[in-house]
Scaffold this active site. Structure first.
Site, PDB file in Angstrom:
ATOM      1  N   ILE A  73       0.862  -1.168   0.000  1.00 42.66           N
ATOM      2  CA  ILE A  73       0.000   0.000   0.000  1.00 42.66           C
ATOM      3  C   ILE A  73       0.904   1.225   0.000  1.00 42.66           C
ATOM      4  O   ILE A  73       1.683   1.420   0.910  1.00 42.66           O
ATOM      5  CB  ILE A  73      -0.931   0.025   1.235  1.00 42.66           C
ATOM      6  CG1 ILE A  73      -1.845  -1.192   1.220  1.00 42.66           C
ATOM      7  CG2 ILE A  73      -1.733   1.318   1.252  1.00 42.66           C
ATOM      8  CD1 ILE A  73      -2.683  -1.347   2.454  1.00 42.66           C
ATOM      9  N   LEU A  74       0.785   2.013  -1.047  1.00 41.30           N
ATOM     10  CA  LEU A  74       1.597   3.225  -1.183  1.00 41.30           C
ATOM     11  C   LEU A  74       0.771   4.406  -0.736  1.00 41.30           C
ATOM     12  O   LEU A  74      -0.360   4.600  -1.164  1.00 41.30           O
ATOM     13  CB  LEU A  74       2.038   3.412  -2.628  1.00 41.30           C
ATOM     14  CG  LEU A  74       2.867   2.269  -3.206  1.00 41.30           C
ATOM     15  CD1 LEU A  74       3.067   2.470  -4.687  1.00 41.30           C
ATOM     16  CD2 LEU A  74       4.196   2.182  -2.502  1.00 41.30           C
ATOM     17  N   LEU A  75       1.308   5.191   0.177  1.00 38.07           N
ATOM     18  CA  LEU A  75       0.590   6.368   0.686  1.00 38.07           C
ATOM     19  C   LEU A  75       1.184   7.634   0.131  1.00 38.07           C
ATOM     20  O   LEU A  75       2.300   7.766  -0.147  1.00 38.07           O
ATOM     21  CB  LEU A  75       0.621   6.403   2.199  1.00 38.07           C
ATOM     22  CG  LEU A  75       0.017   5.173   2.887  1.00 38.07           C
ATOM     23  CD1 LEU A  75       0.262   5.262   4.379  1.00 38.07           C
ATOM     24  CD2 LEU A  75      -1.467   5.100   2.606  1.00 38.07           C
TER      25      LEU A  75
END
Length: 110
Positions: A108-110
């Site tokens: 999951i890239l924020l």
């Protein structure tokens, strides 16, 4: 984005990471699209990723890159992606775990 009766069913996205090409006046920048999020519910992941590649081409990207995480490895192989020459290392702060295969990793890239 794919919609069915107003409901969002499928989605693919990518981001731009340009690189300078040193010593080339005609092509000073390589425009690379990197696959970001893909959610395939009604459309196959193969078709969704192919659509993302076509969209990147329509926006004048030179290459399309994707990680071989989760189900991507088989899709990338079907779409004739070549493997990269590097290894990605992830650091999870203060976590110790055994080696994990790429298809078992979600990112999951924020």
């Amino acid at each position: 984005l794919m919609k069915d009766g107003g409901a969002l069913t499928d989605m693919a996205s990518f981001y731009n990471l340009p690189s300078s090409i040193i010593g080339n006046e005609k092509y000073p920048t390589l425009h690379a699209a990197y696959s970001y999020y893909t959610v395939a519910k009604k459309t196959s992941l193969d078709a969704l990723m192919k659509d993302a590649m076509i969209e990147a081409c329509r926006h004048n990207f030179d290459v399309f890159n994707a990680l071989d995480l989760q189900d991507n490895a088989s899709v990338l192989s079907n779409l004739k992606f070549g493997p990269g020459d590097g290894k990605l290392q992830y650091y999870a702060y203060n976590w110790k775990c055994q080696k994990i295969a790429a298809n078992e990793v979600g990112l999951i890239l924020l």
